[in-house]
Design a protein around this motif. Sequence first.
Motif, PDB file in Angstrom:
ATOM      1  N   SER A  59       0.809  -1.218   0.000  1.00  0.00           N
ATOM      2  CA  SER A  59       0.000   0.000   0.000  1.00  0.00           C
ATOM      3  C   SER A  59       0.847   1.275   0.000  1.00  0.00           C
ATOM      4  O   SER A  59       0.439   2.288  -0.576  1.00  0.00           O
ATOM      5  CB  SER A  59      -0.958   0.007   1.187  1.00  0.00           C
ATOM      6  OG  SER A  59      -0.248  -0.161   2.374  1.00  0.00           O
ATOM      7  N   ALA A  72       2.058   1.884  -3.479  1.00  0.00           N
ATOM      8  CA  ALA A  72       0.933   2.380  -4.289  1.00  0.00           C
ATOM      9  C   ALA A  72       0.670   3.852  -3.984  1.00  0.00           C
ATOM     10  O   ALA A  72       0.385   4.652  -4.883  1.00  0.00           O
ATOM     11  CB  ALA A  72      -0.311   1.555  -3.997  1.00  0.00           C
ATOM     12  N   THR A  73       0.787   4.202  -2.699  1.00  0.00           N
ATOM     13  CA  THR A  73       0.586   5.606  -2.300  1.00  0.00           C
ATOM     14  C   THR A  73       1.632   6.497  -2.971  1.00  0.00           C
ATOM     15  O   THR A  73       1.314   7.547  -3.528  1.00  0.00           O
ATOM     16  CB  THR A  73       0.705   5.741  -0.767  1.00  0.00           C
ATOM     17  OG1 THR A  73      -0.174   4.808  -0.169  1.00  0.00           O
ATOM     18  CG2 THR A  73       0.367   7.129  -0.299  1.00  0.00           C
ATOM     19  N   SER A 100       3.326   5.965  -5.620  1.00  0.00           N
ATOM     20  CA  SER A 100       3.115   6.040  -7.071  1.00  0.00           C
ATOM     21  C   SER A 100       1.969   7.013  -7.392  1.00  0.00           C
ATOM     22  O   SER A 100       2.068   7.814  -8.323  1.00  0.00           O
ATOM     23  CB  SER A 100       2.823   4.633  -7.567  1.00  0.00           C
ATOM     24  OG  SER A 100       2.165   4.669  -8.777  1.00  0.00           O
ATOM     25  N   ALA A 101       0.897   6.936  -6.595  1.00  0.00           N
ATOM     26  CA  ALA A 101      -0.251   7.837  -6.825  1.00  0.00           C
ATOM     27  C   ALA A 101       0.155   9.286  -6.616  1.00  0.00           C
ATOM     28  O   ALA A 101      -0.272  10.177  -7.358  1.00  0.00           O
ATOM     29  CB  ALA A 101      -1.395   7.462  -5.889  1.00  0.00           C
ATOM     30  N   LYS A 120       2.062  10.601  -9.488  1.00  0.00           N
ATOM     31  CA  LYS A 120       1.208  10.880 -10.652  1.00  0.00           C
ATOM     32  C   LYS A 120       0.165  11.961 -10.338  1.00  0.00           C
ATOM     33  O   LYS A 120      -0.630  12.320 -11.214  1.00  0.00           O
ATOM     34  CB  LYS A 120       0.465   9.604 -11.061  1.00  0.00           C
ATOM     35  CG  LYS A 120       1.372   8.550 -11.662  1.00  0.00           C
ATOM     36  CD  LYS A 120       0.570   7.284 -11.920  1.00  0.00           C
ATOM     37  CE  LYS A 120       1.496   6.150 -12.299  1.00  0.00           C
ATOM     38  NZ  LYS A 120       0.848   4.840 -12.179  1.00  0.00           N
ATOM     39  N   ASN A 132      -2.495  11.555  -8.752  1.00  0.00           N
ATOM     40  CA  ASN A 132      -3.761  10.932  -9.128  1.00  0.00           C
ATOM     41  C   ASN A 132      -4.559  10.641  -7.860  1.00  0.00           C
ATOM     42  O   ASN A 132      -4.235   9.731  -7.088  1.00  0.00           O
ATOM     43  CB  ASN A 132      -3.464   9.640  -9.895  1.00  0.00           C
ATOM     44  CG  ASN A 132      -4.723   9.018 -10.449  1.00  0.00           C
ATOM     45  OD1 ASN A 132      -5.782   9.078  -9.824  1.00  0.00           O
ATOM     46  ND2 ASN A 132      -4.613   8.424 -11.610  1.00  0.00           N
ATOM     47  N   THR A 142      -7.601   9.468  -7.436  1.00  0.00           N
ATOM     48  CA  THR A 142      -8.317   8.178  -7.409  1.00  0.00           C
ATOM     49  C   THR A 142      -7.382   7.071  -6.948  1.00  0.00           C
ATOM     50  O   THR A 142      -7.736   6.265  -6.079  1.00  0.00           O
ATOM     51  CB  THR A 142      -8.856   7.854  -8.824  1.00  0.00           C
ATOM     52  OG1 THR A 142      -9.464   9.021  -9.334  1.00  0.00           O
ATOM     53  CG2 THR A 142      -9.849   6.725  -8.785  1.00  0.00           C
ATOM     54  N   LEU A 143      -6.182   7.049  -7.525  1.00  0.00           N
ATOM     55  CA  LEU A 143      -5.213   6.013  -7.131  1.00  0.00           C
ATOM     56  C   LEU A 143      -4.802   6.182  -5.667  1.00  0.00           C
ATOM     57  O   LEU A 143      -4.634   5.206  -4.940  1.00  0.00           O
ATOM     58  CB  LEU A 143      -3.960   6.088  -8.017  1.00  0.00           C
ATOM     59  CG  LEU A 143      -4.129   5.650  -9.465  1.00  0.00           C
ATOM     60  CD1 LEU A 143      -2.816   5.794 -10.217  1.00  0.00           C
ATOM     61  CD2 LEU A 143      -4.578   4.188  -9.526  1.00  0.00           C
ATOM     62  N   LEU A 144      -4.669   7.432  -5.275  1.00  0.00           N
ATOM     63  CA  LEU A 144      -4.260   7.693  -3.894  1.00  0.00           C
ATOM     64  C   LEU A 144      -5.335   7.219  -2.909  1.00  0.00           C
ATOM     65  O   LEU A 144      -5.029   6.627  -1.873  1.00  0.00           O
ATOM     66  CB  LEU A 144      -3.969   9.184  -3.698  1.00  0.00           C
ATOM     67  CG  LEU A 144      -3.409   9.551  -2.321  1.00  0.00           C
ATOM     68  CD1 LEU A 144      -2.053   8.911  -2.093  1.00  0.00           C
ATOM     69  CD2 LEU A 144      -3.291  11.043  -2.153  1.00  0.00           C
ATOM     70  N   ASP A 162      -7.431   4.844  -3.455  1.00  0.00           N
ATOM     71  CA  ASP A 162      -7.373   3.369  -3.461  1.00  0.00           C
ATOM     72  C   ASP A 162      -6.293   2.881  -2.502  1.00  0.00           C
ATOM     73  O   ASP A 162      -6.515   1.967  -1.701  1.00  0.00           O
ATOM     74  CB  ASP A 162      -7.059   2.847  -4.874  1.00  0.00           C
ATOM     75  CG  ASP A 162      -8.272   2.925  -5.772  1.00  0.00           C
ATOM     76  OD1 ASP A 162      -9.383   3.113  -5.233  1.00  0.00           O
ATOM     77  OD2 ASP A 162      -8.112   2.814  -7.000  1.00  0.00           O
ATOM     78  N   ALA A 163      -5.128   3.508  -2.605  1.00  0.00           N
ATOM     79  CA  ALA A 163      -4.006   3.114  -1.735  1.00  0.00           C
ATOM     80  C   ALA A 163      -4.348   3.401  -0.272  1.00  0.00           C
ATOM     81  O   ALA A 163      -4.020   2.612   0.621  1.00  0.00           O
ATOM     82  CB  ALA A 163      -2.750   3.872  -2.142  1.00  0.00           C
TER      83      ALA A 163
END
Lengths: 346, 460
Positions: free
Chosen positions: A299, A302-303, A305-306, A309, A311, A313-315, A317-318
Amino acid sequence: MVNSVKRELARAKIRSWRDMRSGWLVVESDQIAIYRNKLIGGPQKLTQFNTDRLAGIELDEVKNSLRVIFHVPGEEPKDELFVLQGKTQTDTVISTLKDLLNELKARKKQEAEEAERLEKEYQEQLKLTRERFASEIWETSEILWLICKSDYAMVRAVIEANWDEARQQYSRIWQESDRLKQLSQIEITGALENLDGAVTSQNGQEIIQKAGDLIQQLSHRLLHYETNWPKWQNDQEMLAAVSPNYGHLSYFLLFSTVYFEMLLAAQIEDWASVNSTFPLIRSCSTILQSCFNLLFNGSLAATNSAIAKRNLTLLLDAARQIESAVGSVFQARPFKFETPSNQPKE
Amino acid sequence: MLICPNNHENLGGLSHCRVCGLPLLDLEAEFASLAKNMVNRAEMGHRAPRVLLVGLGTVGANLTHLCKTGYPNHSSEYSFLAIDADEAGISNGQKDVLHSTLETFIPTGGTFCGIGEVAIRSDAHLIPVFRRAGLNHKDDNQAAILIAGIGGGIGSAASVLVEKVRQLNPLCHVLALVVAPGEDESFHNHLNAYYALSHLLRRDSPRAADLTIALRYDRIKTVKGVGTGGQELTVNGLLASLSDLLMKNLPSQYLAEVLRVNQSLGIKLVIPCLALGRSLEIFGNLTNILESTIVFPANRISNQCVRVCHLILRTPSSQIASFREEAVNEHLWVFVKQHFPNVKAVTSYISRSDERHDRIEACLLLGGGSASSAIFSDGNSLARFRSELEKDLSWQTYGLNKDVVKLANEAIMQYDDAMETPESEKKVKRFKLDKSSLNQIRLPYKSTEVSNASFPQVPA
């Protein structure tokens, strides 16, 4: 001692012991004494050995000698070689010493069993105490997490002028802080009262300021131990190496604060603040992994990476993954006990 | 001495514990920093201002300051924000509040539109600064007026700000008050303006402003005006005065009606004609004042093109008798009939000021002109510019590419075509404007009172 009253059990005439050629070996319930014959004044006590230290006997039938072995715990075993007068006397002494040896073994076994039982009871009690203690630390951590969550949700609601939501979150902060007070005597009433006026008057600017003060006050209470834990006062030493511990709570609060700060900053698209929070989240996560056994798996990557970017939405999600990990660990409430030297080095 | 989470003591300067390897954190400092973040955000909790004045680029930022300092009687209804390139080399990050005006600097500016656009779009501070300025939630009472010199690299990115404003408050009315470069300015200034206007006027685009008020720099220099203190206004003074007039005299209900009228005629661009600080003692009556507005319009527009005319009038309370609603509309009717034969809709809004002088502020917003005429002084200039566009220029220098330029060109031409033969006009061919119908279409506003009068329904 089995035989608490001192009594003579056997006696034999010594023909040879060390450099002595004539004397007496007297076996008593608590000691084995050696006397030398003197022409004037009768036998003279030369030395004695504690029967508790008796470790074994060996008979050399060829030389007709008796080796008595003594062992003091923590030292090398020592032996004494006796040549006694006549077979009858020798047999009597051997039989007596064998009885003493058996008695000694039985006593030691009983003592060991007793010690083991006591140790087991102690360990059981210790385990229960540690479990209760850890459970309390976990509950406190959960409350801290919820207070931070509501605090930041309230700020977001204020920014969006959603006053119903702001009031609802404020009410949750009250409820959780009440639980905190009952559980850990951590008092943040002052900060809450300040917040109360701002919420009532719908003064958004003041609410946001006071929301920051609240976290500051909470951290101050934890950092300076402005709390008492009366229940654990007597067990402090016993609980010092339990993980998670009191000292770890401030790290949990820091993680909670910086996590919700990141989330809020992302939701209001303050990406500069989001960027600045992530290194701290990473540091805190290492500590939480070690002290709270909180595993973030992928996680955090992923954070990161979000964030890179930008982003949302991705954040989000993470963030859901992180919150799920936190939720799981609140359910499991794991804890460990280890001395600092046993702790793994990264 | 730093203590690790496991209570191991470590010397200062270490990042990780030498015993257990855990990170060493200065908890007090970290909590203090987080609390500071929260305090910095406190301004986002302000009550939402009714109007947000945003100055973009050097021209816009200066005007915002001028408006703020020159017209100090502002209430919390107004919020000011200045955004400019960080020419002083200050690292990015917002400066502190300066006289209630938020300032933010874009770390890398740019002379060219494409570069300025990227700089504005990628700046991580802008949204928080907008929020701190009070743009936080859905509120249809809010309006944002963006002021920019669109000949500059940063100013030409005004449409990016429009998008950001919409993102924060989709119901906010967004007006762009843009200053186009003068005739003698260079190709890249005109390209910047052309590109900026193409986005502001593009149909169905989130970057399009609800209304673009376009002035041209060399035209404004010819406009005369008098300030509140009786002094003759400079160019910047005129622009600041106009900004102030728009801020204080465009209530959301009136603005919504103006936009509705414009939309029904496909108009997104208006040209202001100003009469600022006109003394009644000298001009005598409203007709003379209105006449003076069109003597030196702030941009090029042909009277024949005008399809919509909005009057914003500010009079001192002492002159209330001379500027009653009916009287104003009567003057306006005569004036419009005389000068703008093709006008389809007229609105007016009158507000009162507490000033003791007898000076009147009037602003006509005339819609119906083409976008290219708002940038170029005549057809030859436009033709020269378009022939340059056709050349194989190094678009990368401008931060653009051929396709983007083509799209910009198409957007302008599409708007201009619509203005030349508007669909609405085709439908209303037989709709003849006479005095009785004009009575219907006038919007008599008095202070904050909103009339229920409606605009003419286009006959089927």
